[in-house]
Design a protein around this motif. Structure first.
Motif, PDB file in Angstrom:
ATOM      1  N   TYR A 198      -9.951  -4.943  31.553  1.00  0.00           N
ATOM      2  CA  TYR A 198      -9.966  -3.809  32.483  1.00  0.00           C
ATOM      3  C   TYR A 198     -11.207  -3.804  33.365  1.00  0.00           C
ATOM      4  CZ  TYR A 198     -13.089  -1.785  28.958  1.00  0.00           C
ATOM      5  OH  TYR A 198     -14.121  -1.573  28.075  1.00  0.00           O
ATOM      6  N   THR A 199     -12.187  -4.629  33.013  1.00  0.00           N
ATOM      7  CA  THR A 199     -13.389  -4.787  33.826  1.00  0.00           C
ATOM      8  C   THR A 199     -13.283  -5.988  34.757  1.00  0.00           C
ATOM      9  OG1 THR A 199     -14.801  -3.752  32.154  1.00  0.00           O
ATOM     10  CG2 THR A 199     -15.888  -5.195  33.747  1.00  0.00           C
ATOM     11  N   PHE A 200     -12.766  -7.103  34.245  1.00  0.00           N
ATOM     12  CA  PHE A 200     -12.835  -8.366  34.985  1.00  0.00           C
ATOM     13  C   PHE A 200     -11.541  -8.796  35.659  1.00  0.00           C
ATOM     14  CE2 PHE A 200     -16.246  -8.803  31.743  1.00  0.00           C
ATOM     15  CZ  PHE A 200     -17.309  -8.962  32.613  1.00  0.00           C
ATOM     16  N   ALA A 201     -10.414  -8.234  35.302  1.00  0.00           N
ATOM     17  CA  ALA A 201      -9.155  -8.680  35.908  1.00  0.00           C
ATOM     18  C   ALA A 201      -9.181  -8.450  37.419  1.00  0.00           C
ATOM     19  CB  ALA A 201      -7.984  -7.930  35.289  1.00  0.00           C
ATOM     20  N   PRO A 202      -8.685  -9.411  38.205  1.00  0.00           N
ATOM     21  CA  PRO A 202      -8.703  -9.255  39.676  1.00  0.00           C
ATOM     22  C   PRO A 202      -8.002  -7.981  40.148  1.00  0.00           C
ATOM     23  CG  PRO A 202      -8.133 -11.502  39.073  1.00  0.00           C
ATOM     24  CD  PRO A 202      -8.138 -10.715  37.792  1.00  0.00           C
ATOM     25  N   ASP A 203      -6.986  -7.546  39.395  1.00  0.00           N
ATOM     26  CA  ASP A 203      -6.259  -6.349  39.797  1.00  0.00           C
ATOM     27  C   ASP A 203      -6.669  -5.117  38.988  1.00  0.00           C
ATOM     28  OD1 ASP A 203      -5.243  -7.198  37.409  1.00  0.00           O
ATOM     29  OD2 ASP A 203      -3.133  -6.904  37.937  1.00  0.00           O
ATOM     30  N   ALA A 204      -7.857  -5.171  38.367  1.00  0.00           N
ATOM     31  CA  ALA A 204      -8.322  -4.046  37.553  1.00  0.00           C
ATOM     32  C   ALA A 204      -8.416  -2.788  38.414  1.00  0.00           C
ATOM     33  CB  ALA A 204      -9.680  -4.368  36.938  1.00  0.00           C
ATOM     34  N   LYS A 205      -7.891  -1.702  37.885  1.00  0.00           N
ATOM     35  CA  LYS A 205      -7.853  -0.451  38.644  1.00  0.00           C
ATOM     36  C   LYS A 205      -8.684   0.654  37.999  1.00  0.00           C
ATOM     37  CE  LYS A 205      -3.289  -1.277  40.674  1.00  0.00           C
ATOM     38  NZ  LYS A 205      -3.181  -2.662  40.227  1.00  0.00           N
ATOM     39  N   TYR A 206      -9.402   0.330  36.915  1.00  0.00           N
ATOM     40  CA  TYR A 206     -10.216   1.332  36.228  1.00  0.00           C
ATOM     41  C   TYR A 206     -11.379   1.715  37.149  1.00  0.00           C
ATOM     42  CZ  TYR A 206     -12.871   3.456  32.364  1.00  0.00           C
ATOM     43  OH  TYR A 206     -13.567   4.323  31.554  1.00  0.00           O
ATOM     44  N   PRO A 207     -11.402   2.930  37.681  1.00  0.00           N
ATOM     45  CA  PRO A 207     -12.355   3.241  38.765  1.00  0.00           C
ATOM     46  C   PRO A 207     -13.820   3.248  38.337  1.00  0.00           C
ATOM     47  CG  PRO A 207     -11.198   5.218  38.069  1.00  0.00           C
ATOM     48  CD  PRO A 207     -10.523   4.077  37.375  1.00  0.00           C
ATOM     49  N   THR A 208     -14.095   3.529  37.071  1.00  0.00           N
ATOM     50  CA  THR A 208     -15.499   3.568  36.636  1.00  0.00           C
ATOM     51  C   THR A 208     -15.826   2.386  35.728  1.00  0.00           C
ATOM     52  OG1 THR A 208     -14.917   5.057  34.809  1.00  0.00           O
ATOM     53  CG2 THR A 208     -15.694   6.067  36.872  1.00  0.00           C
ATOM     54  N   ARG A 209     -15.155   1.249  35.951  1.00  0.00           N
ATOM     55  CA  ARG A 209     -15.478   0.057  35.169  1.00  0.00           C
ATOM     56  C   ARG A 209     -16.886  -0.418  35.519  1.00  0.00           C
ATOM     57  NH1 ARG A 209     -11.998  -1.335  39.223  1.00  0.00           N
ATOM     58  NH2 ARG A 209     -12.567  -3.084  40.590  1.00  0.00           N
ATOM     59  N   ALA A 210     -17.461  -1.177  34.615  1.00  0.00           N
ATOM     60  CA  ALA A 210     -18.810  -1.701  34.844  1.00  0.00           C
ATOM     61  C   ALA A 210     -18.838  -2.554  36.103  1.00  0.00           C
ATOM     62  CB  ALA A 210     -19.257  -2.524  33.642  1.00  0.00           C
ATOM     63  N   ARG A 211     -19.868  -2.347  36.913  1.00  0.00           N
ATOM     64  CA  ARG A 211     -20.042  -3.138  38.136  1.00  0.00           C
ATOM     65  C   ARG A 211     -20.847  -4.393  37.790  1.00  0.00           C
ATOM     66  NH1 ARG A 211     -21.636   2.249  41.584  1.00  0.00           N
ATOM     67  NH2 ARG A 211     -19.561   3.226  41.493  1.00  0.00           N
ATOM     68  N   ALA A 257     -17.529 -16.530  28.530  1.00  0.00           N
ATOM     69  CA  ALA A 257     -16.944 -15.848  29.680  1.00  0.00           C
ATOM     70  C   ALA A 257     -15.448 -15.640  29.498  1.00  0.00           C
ATOM     71  CB  ALA A 257     -17.218 -16.643  30.955  1.00  0.00           C
ATOM     72  N   ALA A 258     -14.760 -16.627  28.903  1.00  0.00           N
ATOM     73  CA  ALA A 258     -13.320 -16.493  28.682  1.00  0.00           C
ATOM     74  C   ALA A 258     -13.018 -15.342  27.731  1.00  0.00           C
ATOM     75  CB  ALA A 258     -12.752 -17.800  28.131  1.00  0.00           C
ATOM     76  N   VAL A 259     -13.819 -15.207  26.683  1.00  0.00           N
ATOM     77  CA  VAL A 259     -13.620 -14.096  25.741  1.00  0.00           C
ATOM     78  C   VAL A 259     -13.927 -12.767  26.413  1.00  0.00           C
ATOM     79  CG1 VAL A 259     -14.408 -13.064  23.572  1.00  0.00           C
ATOM     80  CG2 VAL A 259     -14.045 -15.540  23.719  1.00  0.00           C
ATOM     81  N   LEU A 260     -15.008 -12.710  27.183  1.00  0.00           N
ATOM     82  CA  LEU A 260     -15.350 -11.465  27.878  1.00  0.00           C
ATOM     83  C   LEU A 260     -14.229 -11.039  28.828  1.00  0.00           C
ATOM     84  CD1 LEU A 260     -19.122 -12.103  28.690  1.00  0.00           C
ATOM     85  CD2 LEU A 260     -18.195 -10.534  26.979  1.00  0.00           C
ATOM     86  N   ARG A 261     -13.646 -11.993  29.533  1.00  0.00           N
ATOM     87  CA  ARG A 261     -12.561 -11.653  30.457  1.00  0.00           C
ATOM     88  C   ARG A 261     -11.337 -11.122  29.715  1.00  0.00           C
ATOM     89  NH1 ARG A 261     -14.257 -16.596  33.089  1.00  0.00           N
ATOM     90  NH2 ARG A 261     -15.265 -16.096  35.094  1.00  0.00           N
ATOM     91  N   THR A 262     -11.118 -11.609  28.490  1.00  0.00           N
ATOM     92  CA  THR A 262      -9.978 -11.149  27.709  1.00  0.00           C
ATOM     93  C   THR A 262     -10.242  -9.789  27.087  1.00  0.00           C
ATOM     94  OG1 THR A 262      -9.317 -13.427  27.221  1.00  0.00           O
ATOM     95  CG2 THR A 262      -8.480 -11.708  25.763  1.00  0.00           C
ATOM     96  N   VAL A 263     -11.380  -9.656  26.384  1.00  0.00           N
ATOM     97  CA  VAL A 263     -11.697  -8.409  25.683  1.00  0.00           C
ATOM     98  C   VAL A 263     -11.882  -7.267  26.680  1.00  0.00           C
ATOM     99  CG1 VAL A 263     -13.399  -7.254  24.217  1.00  0.00           C
ATOM    100  CG2 VAL A 263     -12.702  -9.610  23.716  1.00  0.00           C
ATOM    101  N   PHE A 264     -12.515  -7.568  27.805  1.00  0.00           N
ATOM    102  CA  PHE A 264     -12.795  -6.548  28.813  1.00  0.00           C
ATOM    103  C   PHE A 264     -11.969  -6.803  30.074  1.00  0.00           C
ATOM    104  CE2 PHE A 264     -16.536  -6.840  26.073  1.00  0.00           C
ATOM    105  CZ  PHE A 264     -16.683  -5.509  25.698  1.00  0.00           C
TER     106      PHE A 264
END
Length: 268
Positions: A117-130, A108-115
């Motif tokens: 733009y998907t997992f960051a609390p302030d992610a603003k990418y509108p079509t990121r994976a739900r 999970a730590a690696v996924l949060r780092t690599v992605f």
């Protein structure tokens, strides 16, 4: 209830054919020697759970006509198991809620780092994976659409990783050792799918002889070798194996039986 395992990919981190290689397996015309990165799908009724999404996940999903995924289980954070996560985006848009991704803390730590733009609390990418990360550590389990998936601690060289048991089936990719405390979780298996990289020893993957030893110890009714490198030619390798042990290949479908549990969605 009747179900199927679909082998999405049966190859190694480099895939087969391997770039730059002209060996007999990499140039083979046997389609079973064309191996994408390791992954499976478990399908029953209208439900589907995927284990690992490597770089080839998009092509695998197109090949198998995958249009819906209930959840993804991750075994460990290596590239050939996680880098297709972003291809879950169009499938995640079909969920009423976010798609759950089960992973141990290290993954999970690696996924949060690599992605990020998907997992960051302030992610603003509108079509990121739900999607949302759900912890799955040690011998924890989860019920997904009424089926219990049990994490199996394994060793991949010096890296602690996970396999999964569902019903009387176990999927144990990327490993060369099963800890003693995990062996009771593998009793009475109908199907065991496990790492068998090549004939020669490897520091973090079971070779064929080691895989045969694990099959003899666990004693499943049927075993399938996966995570296969270009050192193993499908047909002659399979001919050298006992009848209850076969070589997996991309697109293989293995019929299985799953037992539905009543408290769907609960963790244990």
């Amino acid at each position: 209830m009747q179900a199927e395992i679909v082998v999405l990919g049966s190859g190694t981190s480099m895939g087969v054919p391997t770039l730059g290689c002209g060996c007999a397996v990499c140039t083979s015309t046997d389609p079973r020697n064309r191996r994408s990165r390791p992954s499976i799908a478990v399908e029953w009724g209208d439900h589907r759970v995927v284990i690992d999404t490597g770089q080839d996940f998009r092509e695998q999903a197109l090949r198998e006509k995958i249009t819906h995924v209930d959840a993804v289980l991750y075994t460990h954070p290596h590239a050939d198991h996680i880098l297709g996560l972003d291809d879950l985006r169009p499938l995640s848009f079909r969920h009423h809620d976010s798609m759950p991704l089960y992973a141990d803390d290290a993954t999970a730590a690696v996924l949060r780092t690599v992605f990020s733009y998907t997992f960051a609390p302030d992610a603003k990418y509108p079509t990121r994976a739900r999607v949302r990360l759900e912890p799955m550590n040690g011998q924890e389990s989860a019920q997904i659409a009424g089926v219990r998936f049990q994490r199996i601690p394994l060793m991949h060289g010096r890296l602690a990783v996970g396999g999964y048991r569902f019903g009387n089936v176990a999927y144990l990719t990327d490993m060369n050792r099963i800890p003693e405390e995990s062996l009771p979780l593998l009793e009475d298996l109908d199907v065991m799918i496990l790492d068998a990289l090549r004939w020669e020893p490897h520091p973090s993957h079971a070779n064929v002889d080691e895989a045969l030893g694990w099959v003899e110890r666990v004693r499943p009714r049927q075993a399938w070798f996966t995570h296969i490198a270009h050192e193993l030619d499908h047909a002659p390798t399979e001919a050298a194996l006992p009848p209850h042990i076969r070589m997996a290949y991309d697109g293989l479908r293995i019929p299985i039986t799953l037992q539905a549990e009543t408290s769907a969605g609960e963790r244990s």
